[in-house]
Design an enzyme around this catalytic site. Structure first.
Site, PDB file in Angstrom:
ATOM      1  N   TYR A 479       2.324 -10.644   8.486  1.00 29.89           N
ATOM      2  CA  TYR A 479       3.313  -9.562   8.412  1.00 29.89           C
ATOM      3  C   TYR A 479       4.685 -10.032   8.901  1.00 29.89           C
ATOM      4  CZ  TYR A 479       5.358  -4.900   8.757  1.00 29.89           C
ATOM      5  OH  TYR A 479       6.172  -3.803   8.606  1.00 29.89           O
ATOM      6  N   SER A 559       4.259  -4.606   2.374  1.00 30.49           N
ATOM      7  CA  SER A 559       5.486  -4.011   2.889  1.00 30.49           C
ATOM      8  C   SER A 559       6.438  -5.118   3.341  1.00 30.49           C
ATOM      9  CB  SER A 559       5.157  -3.030   4.018  1.00 30.49           C
ATOM     10  OG  SER A 559       6.241  -2.190   4.294  1.00 30.49           O
TER      11      SER A 559
END
Length: 709
Positions: A479, A559
């Protein structure tokens, strides 16, 4: 922007998968995506944006493009011979009872349960040792299971509940108030609520936050700039709700509120970015009392976690990058008067309270260490956890005698423990019934050096006895942003990887919160390249140490992690065999033009900030950085109701990647319908997406499924 990652993994190689005709990027019937002469000038530099027309999600031609792309994708996936076998295996793996930790509200104990394959978890309640009864069943909210329960808050006495629903995964919510006793609806349904908690003030009403909804036709992508805190009095129309804080005179993008358990204080958090917040307090016991500023700027993160009378307990990273717990009197609550109760340490702190006990959960190299204190700061004990992994929970009310926590790791299915506050003992409350034997697998932590020499941790999970032959299919997931810490967590989908001898690797990149604010800042704005370098170095470590090689490596992220994958592909198209950029932020020059994207500027900076910031973003922006090259097999995923990272990011990236692909690997985009950024998807939607990702990965790695045992 928060994002809640953990998705899929990779599998074992066994030669060419079947004898069917090979479908390559050159033979796929991609839509002839039109290009429009659209440019924007930034500090004298003209930037072409030929696919900007895809930003209009309401346009007929955009909808037609979506249908054509989905058809190409599903036609390709439908030709993979073992796709249905994977679906059947995942369906079988998912089919076990799943529970949430219980909470006490009034005289009832509430918990959520999924019998196995239900679209959504069902909320139950139980009186003492009596039989549980259904309280709310979101599976009845819609015929297709795509309307989800998105949060619920009870009054202190448990007699009333306000719950939020999300339709099709949207961040825009409706709020419904019911009497807990008979579940009868109270008053009107509140509409157009976004990024909000619900904080009750007695039994008369509650505080909530929202934006003015964008005009019709731009509801998905329209900017949501000014958050407002309202008070809703029960029995009155929403149109008369009182504005409590925020608005044009005091603009903030994010406003949240909560009321202390004794209902004495209203606490308000206000921010314009995703890191840092101002903090305010209002004494509800004194009618007409002013809203007092506690923290005047957004240079730190602070929150009130509890109070004893006028004594406030605040968790903060003000003058403490790894966080500390301080106390202050509400009569003089400013930072100058704060006193340490639990000082900062080398490990990042997160605090919760229950039963007049404080639980300090530390991140120690991205895994949990939990200590228990009394309310005056005396350490009582260190909690004995089942192993190295993630522990979460340890919350409740002041009169509670017990609490619950969940422990998990990459090889330890989530298990709920009941914790006795008096004795400090843990007992198993609910154990996951998933078909998985942890004794057959291991998860070890390694440390590697990034490009600039920074030491980065990574957890690598695989079956015991695996041979390091450099040929093991591996999925590298990360991430690296928004101060989010990626801690070990079990994934049902990953069982397919592990039971077939594959590897799942998760590095803790800079930009995250695993080592506090310094670690976070080292992966932001003009240091964002550090995140990509950390990810690339993780891949090279796995290759150098014979875990895998280029032909057996896949990279994945969602994301901000989708941005990570997209940027890595553009910089190193030779790094891996397969790429999974999910719901990614792909246009770094225009991300701040949509929804609440402007709030992400603390991490990213914007193209309008300065020539230096523009050039930096322009260089790594995935959509802009793609050049003609041989790219890995790519399955881009997004959803039509994603109003956080709008699907236009993925639409534009897919179009340019299909245009730029010089190799034979396919470039596909899978666009889920009636779904949003991730939360609230039905079980069927999750299984379907996981099936397609595994099938795509195995096909492009030449994997035979299932592997020989």
């Amino acid at each position: 922007m928060q994002n809640y990652p953990l998705l899929l993994a990779a599998l074992l190689v066994a030669g060419q998968a079947g004898a069917q005709a090979v479908v390559t990027s050159k033979t796929l019937p991609y839509p002839q995506t039109r290009k429009v002469d659209t440019t924007t000038t930034y500090f004298g530099t003209k930037v072409a944006d030929p696919y900007r027309w895809l930003e209009n999600d309401q346009a007929t031609d955009t909808k037609a493009w979506v249908q054509e792309e989905n058809k190409v994708t599903q036609d390709y996936l439908g030709k993979i011979p073992y796709r249905e076998a994977i679906r059947q295996r995942l369906t079988k793996l998912w089919n076990y009872e799943k529970y949430s930790a219980p909470t006490k509200e009034g005289k009832y104990t509430y918990f959520s349960k999924n019998t196995g394959l239900q679209s959504q978890y069902v909320m139950y309640r139980q009186l003492g040792t009596g039989a549980p009864e259904v309280f709310l069943d979101p599976n009845t909210f819609s015929k297709d299971g795509t309307t989800s329960l998105a949060g619920i808050n009870f009054t202190q006495d448990g007699s009333l509940a306000a719950y939020q629903i999300s339709e099709g995964g949207s961040d825009w919510r409706k709020v419904i108030v019911i009497k807990a006793n008979d579940k009868s609806i109270v008053g009107d349904t509140l509409k157009n609520v976004k990024f909000s908690g619900l904080a009750w003030k007695g039994n008369q009403g509650f505080y909530y936050s929202s934006y003015d909804k964008p005009a019709a036709g731009s509801q998905l992508a329209g900017k949501t700039q000014i958050h407002k805190l309202y008070y809703h009095q029960l029995g009155t129309p929403q149109s008369t709700d009182k504005l409590i804080f925020g608005g044009e005179k005091d603009p903030n993008r994010y406003i949240g509120a909560n009321v202390t358990e004794d209902e004495r204080y209203l606490i308000i958090s206000a921010a314009n970015t995703t890191t840092g917040n101002k903090l305010y307090l209002q004494d509800l016991g004194k009618p007409g009392s002013p809203i007092v500023n506690i923290v005047p700027d957004e240079k730190s993160i602070s929150q009130v976690v509890d109070n004893v009378g006028s004594k406030l307990y605040l968790q903060t990273n003000y003058q403490a990058p790894n966080h500390r717990l301080v106390t202050v009197d509400a009569a003089a609550p400013t930072q100058a008067n704060w006193k340490d109760l639990i000082p900062e340490t080398k490990n990042v702190l997160d605090v919760s309270t229950v039963g007049s006990h404080i639980f300090a959960t530390y991140l120690k190299d991205a895994t949990s260490l939990v200590e228990e204190y009394d309310m005056v700061g005396k350490k009582l004990r260190t909690i004995a956890l089942p192993g190295v992994g993630s522990a979460g929970g340890f919350g409740g009310k002041k009169l509670d005698k017990e609490t619950y926590y969940t422990f998990t790791s990459y090889v330890y299915p989530p298990t709920i423990f009941k914790y006795n506050l008096a004795t400090g003992t843990s007992t198993v409350y609910k154990k996951a019934g998933v078909q998985f034997d942890p004794s057959k697998y291991e998860s070890k932590q390694v440390f590697y050096n990034s490009k600039d020499g920074t030491r980065v941790p990574m957890l690598i999970t695989y079956k015991k006895g695996m041979v390091l032959n450099g040929k093991n299919p591996t999925l590298l997931y990360a991430y690296g942003g928004f101060n989010a810490s990626i801690t070990p967590g079990f994934s049902t989908s990953n069982i397919i990887l592990l039971e077939n001898g594959g590897i799942y690797a998760v590095p803790n990149l800079r930009g995250g919160g695993e080592y506090g604010e310094k670690w976070h800042l080292a992966g932001t704005k003009l240091q964002k390249q550090n995140v990509f370098d950390d990810f690339i170095a993780a891949a090279e470590y796995l290759k150098t140490n014979k875990y895998t090689d280029t032909d057996h490596l896949a990279i994945s992220g969602g994301s901000n992690g989708g941005l990570l994958v997209g940027a890595t592909m553009a910089q190193r198209p030779d790094l891996c065999k397969v790429a999974f950029p999910a719901v990614g932020v792909m246009d770094m020059l225009r991300y701040n033009q949509f929804t609440a994207g402007a709030g992400w500027a603390y991490d990213y900076g914007t193209a309008q900030d300065s020539p230096e910031m523009f050039n930096y973003l322009y260089k790594y922006s995935p959509y802009h950085a793609l050049k003609p090259a041989a790219y890995p097999a790519t399955l881009i995923t997004t959803a039509d109701h994603d109003d956080r990272v709008v699907p236009a990011h993925s639409f534009k990236f897919a179009s340019r990647l299909q245009e730029s692909q010089q190799g034979t690997a396919p470039v596909l985009i899978r666009i889920e319908t009636k779904a949003g950024h991730g939360a609230g998807r039905s079980t069927a939607q999750v299984i379907s997406e996981q099936t397609d990702k595994w099938a795509f990965m195995f096909e492009n790695m030449g994997v035979k499924y299932p592997a020989a045992q």
